[in-house]
Design a protein around this motif. Structure first.
Motif: not given
Length: 135
Positions: A55-56, A61, A63, A84, A86, A90-92, A94-95, A105
């Protein structure tokens, strides 16, 4: 039927080499894109069977790249998993909102990683409906 082809979009070569080793040892063909923009292009032109995307990423990026791939007719049906460091909820979220079909992860748990990858291909083969997967 040939080997399944997996696109890994990852800018950290140590992470790429580890995932490549795991997947090639399991019998998959693997190829690399080192940023989000190249990942989108590689998916469009190479048509992999699965995409694993950090993701980064530089230039675009993960996302944003996922949103692009899932919005295009030619790539929207390719299973796409975030891979990722992350790990926050909230990261999950957002993905998944960006279109990822699953979420791994780092560090990876090799057995569950491979079991999930194989399950994705089994679902595609049997044409079972897609569901979101979080590992």
């Amino acid at each position: 039927m040939g080997k399944k082809r997996i696109l890994i979009v990852e800018d950290n070569m140590d992470n790429y080499e580890l995932v490549r080793f795991i997947l090639e040892r399991a019998g998959f063909d693997v190829f690399l894109a080192v940023n989000g923009r190249d990942g989108v292009d590689a998916a469009r032109y190479q048509k992999p069977d699965l995409i694993l995307m950090d993701l980064s990423l530089p230039e675009m990026d993960g996302w944003t790249a996922a949103e692009k791939l899932k919005s295009e007719k030619s790539t929207k049906d390719i299973p796409l998993f975030a891979i990722t460091a992350h790990t926050l909820p909230r990261d999950r979220f957002r993905a998944m909102e960006a279109g990822c079909d699953g979420f791994f992860t780092k560090p990876l748990h090799v057995d569950s990683f491979l079991a999930t990858i194989n399950a994705v291909f089994d679902m595609k083969k049997s044409r079972k409906p897609k569901r979101k997967i979080i590992c």
